[in-house]
Write a protein that holds these residues in place. Structure first.
Motif, PDB file in Angstrom:
ATOM      1  N   ASP A   1     -39.020 -23.851   3.748  1.00  0.00           N
ATOM      2  CA  ASP A   1     -38.656 -24.538   2.515  1.00  0.00           C
ATOM      3  C   ASP A   1     -39.634 -25.632   2.103  1.00  0.00           C
ATOM      4  O   ASP A   1     -40.538 -25.994   2.854  1.00  0.00           O
ATOM      5  CB  ASP A   1     -37.229 -25.080   2.640  1.00  0.00           C
TER       6      ASP A   1
ATOM      7  N   GLU B   1     -43.932 -15.496  -5.607  1.00  0.00           N
ATOM      8  CA  GLU B   1     -42.564 -15.596  -6.126  1.00  0.00           C
ATOM      9  C   GLU B   1     -42.557 -15.736  -7.638  1.00  0.00           C
ATOM     10  O   GLU B   1     -43.313 -16.520  -8.210  1.00  0.00           O
ATOM     11  CB  GLU B   1     -41.865 -16.807  -5.492  1.00  0.00           C
ATOM     12  N   PHE B   2     -41.657 -14.988  -8.244  1.00  0.00           N
ATOM     13  CA  PHE B   2     -41.525 -14.933  -9.695  1.00  0.00           C
ATOM     14  C   PHE B   2     -41.276 -16.324 -10.283  1.00  0.00           C
ATOM     15  O   PHE B   2     -40.387 -17.041  -9.863  1.00  0.00           O
ATOM     16  CB  PHE B   2     -40.358 -14.003 -10.038  1.00  0.00           C
ATOM     17  N   ARG B   3     -42.118 -16.690 -11.239  1.00  0.00           N
ATOM     18  CA  ARG B   3     -41.958 -17.972 -11.917  1.00  0.00           C
ATOM     19  C   ARG B   3     -42.023 -19.172 -10.977  1.00  0.00           C
ATOM     20  O   ARG B   3     -41.418 -20.206 -11.239  1.00  0.00           O
ATOM     21  CB  ARG B   3     -40.685 -17.988 -12.755  1.00  0.00           C
ATOM     22  N   ILE B   4     -42.713 -18.996  -9.863  1.00  0.00           N
ATOM     23  CA  ILE B   4     -43.028 -20.154  -9.033  1.00  0.00           C
ATOM     24  C   ILE B   4     -44.536 -20.179  -8.822  1.00  0.00           C
ATOM     25  O   ILE B   4     -45.211 -21.090  -9.279  1.00  0.00           O
ATOM     26  CB  ILE B   4     -42.271 -20.117  -7.682  1.00  0.00           C
TER      27      ILE B   4
ATOM     28  N   GLU C   1     -23.405  -9.993   1.333  1.00  0.00           N
ATOM     29  CA  GLU C   1     -23.545 -11.436   1.484  1.00  0.00           C
ATOM     30  C   GLU C   1     -23.739 -11.854   2.934  1.00  0.00           C
ATOM     31  O   GLU C   1     -23.102 -12.784   3.420  1.00  0.00           O
ATOM     32  CB  GLU C   1     -22.341 -12.164   0.875  1.00  0.00           C
TER      33      GLU C   1
ATOM     34  N   ARG D   1     -42.847 -21.454  -1.235  1.00  0.00           N
ATOM     35  CA  ARG D   1     -42.097 -22.711  -1.225  1.00  0.00           C
ATOM     36  C   ARG D   1     -42.759 -23.734  -0.307  1.00  0.00           C
ATOM     37  O   ARG D   1     -42.829 -24.924  -0.633  1.00  0.00           O
ATOM     38  CB  ARG D   1     -40.656 -22.444  -0.810  1.00  0.00           C
TER      39      ARG D   1
ATOM     40  N   GLY E   1     -35.382  -8.984  -5.021  1.00  0.00           N
ATOM     41  CA  GLY E   1     -34.663  -8.085  -5.928  1.00  0.00           C
ATOM     42  C   GLY E   1     -35.528  -6.943  -6.441  1.00  0.00           C
ATOM     43  O   GLY E   1     -35.019  -5.860  -6.735  1.00  0.00           O
ATOM     44  N   ASN E   2     -36.826  -7.161  -6.506  1.00  0.00           N
ATOM     45  CA  ASN E   2     -37.687  -6.110  -7.041  1.00  0.00           C
ATOM     46  C   ASN E   2     -37.799  -4.889  -6.149  1.00  0.00           C
ATOM     47  O   ASN E   2     -38.241  -3.833  -6.601  1.00  0.00           O
ATOM     48  CB  ASN E   2     -39.073  -6.662  -7.364  1.00  0.00           C
TER      49      ASN E   2
ATOM     50  N   ASP F   1     -23.530  -5.555  -2.127  1.00  0.00           N
ATOM     51  CA  ASP F   1     -24.135  -6.655  -1.376  1.00  0.00           C
ATOM     52  C   ASP F   1     -23.094  -7.184  -0.392  1.00  0.00           C
ATOM     53  O   ASP F   1     -21.954  -7.424  -0.758  1.00  0.00           O
ATOM     54  CB  ASP F   1     -24.536  -7.746  -2.383  1.00  0.00           C
TER      55      ASP F   1
ATOM     56  N   VAL G   1     -28.735  -9.213  -3.829  1.00  0.00           N
ATOM     57  CA  VAL G   1     -28.143  -9.518  -5.133  1.00  0.00           C
ATOM     58  C   VAL G   1     -27.911 -11.016  -5.281  1.00  0.00           C
ATOM     59  O   VAL G   1     -28.225 -11.623  -6.300  1.00  0.00           O
ATOM     60  CB  VAL G   1     -26.803  -8.784  -5.316  1.00  0.00           C
ATOM     61  N   VAL G   2     -27.389 -11.594  -4.224  1.00  0.00           N
ATOM     62  CA  VAL G   2     -26.941 -12.967  -4.294  1.00  0.00           C
ATOM     63  C   VAL G   2     -28.074 -13.973  -4.079  1.00  0.00           C
ATOM     64  O   VAL G   2     -28.073 -15.050  -4.659  1.00  0.00           O
ATOM     65  CB  VAL G   2     -25.804 -13.163  -3.262  1.00  0.00           C
ATOM     66  N   SER G   3     -29.052 -13.606  -3.270  1.00  0.00           N
ATOM     67  CA  SER G   3     -30.151 -14.537  -3.024  1.00  0.00           C
ATOM     68  C   SER G   3     -31.224 -14.377  -4.099  1.00  0.00           C
ATOM     69  O   SER G   3     -31.246 -13.401  -4.832  1.00  0.00           O
ATOM     70  CB  SER G   3     -30.770 -14.266  -1.664  1.00  0.00           C
ATOM     71  N   PRO G   4     -32.127 -15.348  -4.174  1.00  0.00           N
ATOM     72  CA  PRO G   4     -33.171 -15.257  -5.201  1.00  0.00           C
ATOM     73  C   PRO G   4     -34.325 -14.333  -4.826  1.00  0.00           C
ATOM     74  O   PRO G   4     -35.220 -14.138  -5.620  1.00  0.00           O
ATOM     75  CB  PRO G   4     -33.645 -16.707  -5.329  1.00  0.00           C
ATOM     76  N   PHE G   5     -34.300 -13.751  -3.651  1.00  0.00           N
ATOM     77  CA  PHE G   5     -35.484 -13.040  -3.176  1.00  0.00           C
ATOM     78  C   PHE G   5     -35.391 -11.515  -3.215  1.00  0.00           C
ATOM     79  O   PHE G   5     -34.314 -10.947  -3.079  1.00  0.00           O
ATOM     80  CB  PHE G   5     -35.794 -13.459  -1.732  1.00  0.00           C
TER      81      PHE G   5
END
Lengths: 350, 350
Positions: B227, B282-285, B104, B254, B81-82, B102, B75-79
């Motif tokens: 990264d 990655e979505f929108r990357i 965390e 990334r 979720g799908n 979540d 939930v909290v991270s950008p990865f």
DNA sequence: TTGAAAGCGATACCAT
DNA sequence: ATGGTATCGCTTTCAA
């Protein structure tokens, strides 16, 4: 998969009645139950690994200590998850738990998600969106204490408290940072027109420029979109002109990545030849860029925490429902935070 | 905030008993209740906007039609979720709802999250992680039907079914794509050693090279990190050498962004002088990079869907619990999918 | 000090 | 065909 121990099991094992068990385990044993029985009860509870059935408790008490969080796409998208993180922190500190339902941007699922949560007797509701936006508040949210985070009640007569970032001052302070470094020709790459955040950030930018008595050239401020390629193309236009800006502020970090790519392609060094500032402080993007991005961080965790505090206040003290926060105001703005890293520097020597 | 109508309210309004209401509203009216009464009951229910109390139902039926999803940081991270998105799709199609908790990344919260969910009588549990990893399965998960998505049971005697991506073939096919384009000097920028996905992807890479009978130079394969800056520095090393690879495969998108930045800085055009391939889509990357990234997409939604299907099977047909899926195997691997965009092209002309 | 009983809301069985 | 009653697990009041 043997069934869990119930209060009756504990009572039998301790040789007392269910009521005694209930009293003792809820701290009201003294003065009601013999100390000796109390010990036996506690022992039996421990032996059986007893914990009360939360469903039965909810039915009995009409409260669950659960907060329902519904979101348009926070779970599924890469953005803004920390609003939920911040909210959850506060909830747990108060002995509440949060459960999240994501509608994947299907507004028709909003009502049913809320209804589901309500049927399960959540004590309160929070709606969280990805990106600032107006919300058609699901009707069910008006039946229990509720708050909005990162969105605001779209109706003509708003009812719900909302917590949002202070976008105007965010835009202003980003530009002020550049101004302080000596920049005078500053471009602003805004996002898409659909976001209410965009005009606010632009207002902030103009305020800063006005305060410095620098006229804003209209060809330096435009909606580019939100993605890397949008930043790239916007920057290519700006930077290949004969007279180019010395700094670009971007409405998010992805645009800034695109700008950096364009600068590299054109042989421009950052920040020597061009300063770049992003927005969002996106996790593992802004800090890991080369050079690391100076950016205006969105106060996501603070927003979530503020919204949850507000909500719990309403739940614990239901009297002042409509004017939570005590100030009679329905809006809380949380300031953004400038994070200075390496993509901004002094204006280039002529 | 007036209270909701109960079955008793409906019964009174229709002039019948609660039992009649229950029968009719659950479709077992015919043969038990007079047609006339049935109509009155339905009418009364509609008038009062009646819907049964889910809490009472749960207590009575010992089942909730709720699936609990706990995650380390989805939930909290950008990865990733799908994975939850895909799982939720399947659950809803079967009349279940999912709620997410979540932790965390605080493993000490795993047990209590599971316990909380269990106390609320969820019918099943799913654990979802960001990134493939071994999991110390919370004990509570063994008490109800459960599955693992993107992680696997770390105990010496695994009990739970898990769904993971096929990383070996992902690594292999990424390299094969480059081989088909004529590349022979291919570097592999792996992530960090802590991820079990890394060695698997490297195995795939080596398999592809071996099949093409090309020796793998050991200085072309190394752990760089995950990264942008890791990709940048890795690529700077590789590309400033006198003899440089014509293609780089990256263990995530990334890293690929970092590589692209390095290429631009060195005046190398992509894909003319260098081909780059990412991982994750990655979505929108990936799709918005310049040039758009060719990448190995992780089958996130499919993984979530497969895991949920498995789980629901166990719930609906509890007999074959331990060997869900019917094949007696505890592991389901979902293939990754190559997405060809513009960052890969034919080997440079000499 | 203790335990019996009512009630939270719904369902299912069993008399009538 | 209908309604009374037990049950799910727990808390709280009241009488003994």
């Amino acid at each position: 998969m043997q069934r869990k121990a119930t209060a009756l099991d504990v009572a039998k094992r301790a040789g007392v009645s269910r009521s005694a068990v209930s009293l003792v385990l809820n701290g009201r044993g003294d003065g009601n139950v013999a100390k000796e029985s109390q010990d036996r009860i506690r022992q039996a509870a421990a032996d059986l690994n007893y914990s009360p059935n939360a469903i039965a408790l909810s039915l009995r008490n009409q409260r669950t200590r659960v907060i329902g969080i519904v979101s348009d796409e926070v779970v599924v998208s890469p953005f803004d998850g920390n609003i939920i993180g911040g909210a959850d922190d506060v909830a747990r500190a108060h002995g509440f738990v949060t459960v999240v339902m994501d509608t994947e941007r299907d507004a028709s699922r909003d009502e049913s998600a809320v209804e589901t949560l309500l049927d399960r007797q959540v004590d309160g509701l929070m709606y969280v969106t990805v990106g600032l936006k107006p919300l058609d508040v699901p009707h069910g949210m008006l039946r229990v204490p509720s708050v909005l985070a990162n969105c605001f009640d779209n109706s003509p007569t708003p009812q719900l408290h909302h917590v949002i970032p202070d976008e105007v001052s965010g835009g202003r302070e980003a530009t002020e940072h550049l101004l302080q470094l000596g920049h005078r020709d500053i471009a602003f790459l805004a996002g898409a027109a659909t976001s209410p955040a965009v005009p606010l950030r632009i207002v902030g930018h103009r305020e800063a420029m006005a305060k410095a008595a620098i006229p804003v050239r209209e060809d330096r401020v435009f909606m580019a979109g939100w993605d890397i390629n949008d930043g790239f193309h916007g920057a290519m236009g700006l930077l290949s002109a004969s007279e180019r800006p010395t700094a670009i502020v971007c409405a998010n970090d992805r645009l800034a990545v695109g700008v950096a790519l364009a600068a590299a392609r054109l042989g421009l060094a950052v920040p020597r030849d061009l300063s770049i500032i992003g927005y969002d402080d996106e996790f593992r993007i802004a800090a890991t860029m080369v050079p690391a991005l100076t950016t205006m961080a969105l106060p996501l965790r603070e927003m979530g925490a503020a919204a949850m505090s507000m909500l719990l206040e309403q739940i614990e003290d239901p009297v002042q429902r409509p004017t939570a926060g005590g100030n009679g105001h329905l809006e809380t703005m949380v300031p953004c935070r400038l994070v200075v890293r390496e993509s901004t520097g002094p204006i280039p020597a002529r």
